[in-house]
Write a protein that holds these residues in place. Sequence first.
Motif, PDB file in Angstrom:
ATOM      1  N   GLY A 106      38.584  38.915  46.628  1.00 52.11           N
ATOM      2  CA  GLY A 106      39.228  38.073  47.632  1.00 52.11           C
ATOM      3  C   GLY A 106      38.612  36.677  47.668  1.00 52.11           C
ATOM      4  N   PRO A 112      44.780  37.415  47.531  1.00 57.77           N
ATOM      5  CA  PRO A 112      45.054  37.336  48.980  1.00 57.77           C
ATOM      6  C   PRO A 112      44.474  38.534  49.735  1.00 57.77           C
ATOM      7  CG  PRO A 112      47.025  36.839  47.715  1.00 57.77           C
ATOM      8  CD  PRO A 112      46.003  37.319  46.734  1.00 57.77           C
ATOM      9  N   PHE A 113      43.861  38.247  50.875  1.00 57.89           N
ATOM     10  CA  PHE A 113      43.227  39.320  51.646  1.00 57.89           C
ATOM     11  C   PHE A 113      44.255  40.360  52.109  1.00 57.89           C
ATOM     12  CE2 PHE A 113      39.877  35.970  52.495  1.00 57.89           C
ATOM     13  CZ  PHE A 113      38.904  36.591  51.731  1.00 57.89           C
ATOM     14  N   ASP A 114      45.495  39.927  52.371  1.00 62.21           N
ATOM     15  CA  ASP A 114      46.459  40.935  52.849  1.00 62.21           C
ATOM     16  C   ASP A 114      46.774  41.957  51.759  1.00 62.21           C
ATOM     17  OD1 ASP A 114      47.854  39.065  51.457  1.00 62.21           O
ATOM     18  OD2 ASP A 114      49.497  38.854  52.893  1.00 62.21           O
ATOM     19  N   LYS A 115      46.719  41.523  50.501  1.00 56.81           N
ATOM     20  CA  LYS A 115      46.923  42.511  49.424  1.00 56.81           C
ATOM     21  C   LYS A 115      45.750  43.494  49.373  1.00 56.81           C
ATOM     22  CE  LYS A 115      50.074  40.028  46.437  1.00 56.81           C
ATOM     23  NZ  LYS A 115      50.349  39.423  45.137  1.00 56.81           N
ATOM     24  N   HIS A 117      43.936  44.350  51.892  1.00 52.49           N
ATOM     25  CA  HIS A 117      44.068  45.244  53.054  1.00 52.49           C
ATOM     26  C   HIS A 117      45.005  46.408  52.743  1.00 52.49           C
ATOM     27  CE1 HIS A 117      41.647  43.364  56.069  1.00 52.49           C
ATOM     28  NE2 HIS A 117      42.187  42.189  55.871  1.00 52.49           N
ATOM     29  N   ILE A 118      46.073  46.101  51.994  1.00 57.35           N
ATOM     30  CA  ILE A 118      47.023  47.169  51.631  1.00 57.35           C
ATOM     31  C   ILE A 118      46.323  48.209  50.761  1.00 57.35           C
ATOM     32  CG2 ILE A 118      49.123  47.688  50.304  1.00 57.35           C
ATOM     33  CD1 ILE A 118      50.141  44.868  51.209  1.00 57.35           C
ATOM     34  N   GLU A 120      43.113  48.787  50.604  1.00 57.93           N
ATOM     35  CA  GLU A 120      42.104  49.459  51.429  1.00 57.93           C
ATOM     36  C   GLU A 120      42.756  50.590  52.233  1.00 57.93           C
ATOM     37  OE1 GLU A 120      40.582  47.180  54.786  1.00 57.93           O
ATOM     38  OE2 GLU A 120      38.613  48.119  54.558  1.00 57.93           O
ATOM     39  N   GLN A 121      43.883  50.247  52.849  1.00 56.72           N
ATOM     40  CA  GLN A 121      44.611  51.222  53.669  1.00 56.72           C
ATOM     41  C   GLN A 121      45.068  52.402  52.800  1.00 56.72           C
ATOM     42  OE1 GLN A 121      45.076  51.290  56.925  1.00 56.72           O
ATOM     43  NE2 GLN A 121      46.235  53.200  56.701  1.00 56.72           N
TER      44      GLN A 121
END
Length: 207
Positions: A106, A112-115, A117-118, A120-121
């Motif tokens: 990141g 992108p951090f939102d990718k 996060h996905i 990670e989830q």
Amino acid sequence: MQRGKFITLEGLDGAGKSTHLAWLENFLEDKGIDVVTTREPGGTLLGEQLRTLLLDPGQHMHAETEALLMFAVRREHLDKVILPSLHRGEWVISDRFTDASFAYQGGGRGVPFDKLHILEQWVQGVFQPDLTLYFDVPIEMARQRVQSAKITDRFEREQDEFFLQVRATYLQRAQQFTERICLVDSSQPLHEVTIALEAIIQQALFE
Ligand code: TYD
């Protein structure tokens, strides 16, 4: 049976994680705790093979490929090592985990951090370490320590700008997740860092 605790160590290359990991392992074993030490990328047969590719300076891959591989390693690591050990009541210390993906892929590479996060989830759901020790050092100091090592890997060859971003991301996460991440000033002489570490461990895990 009580589930074991999951501790992760983070920091720039050259922050001194390995030395502190060995100390921590001994410290916990002296308390009669069964400890499993492991690392990322790696920790399983497949993970160690992927590690070889990920650290090979001869490999050139897209930053998102790198992120996906890091999380693939992690999925396997959770399944084969981390979760089974914790369920057996053992404590697991991992040399790096998901914070490294946020910091390196990141912050460093700009994924992108939102990718992230996905991923990670997807890979770990709400599962998080019980405690993360982030060993903080200025990048000049980290670089000096790495350069004394003979062969540098694909990450260690990066420029200062990369490591500035990696460190900034670690620091930002340490501020964001104060309950989980403890910042350890690793620029101090070794024995002082160890004293600080012992106090943190006592407070976070035994009180
Ligand atoms: P490191 O843990 O520093 O091992 P060593 O002490 O043997 O050099 O090396 C692993 C490298 O992998 C390190 O440069 C950081 C990188 N890394 C990532 O970029 N993302 C990740 O998610 C993880 C776990 C590691």
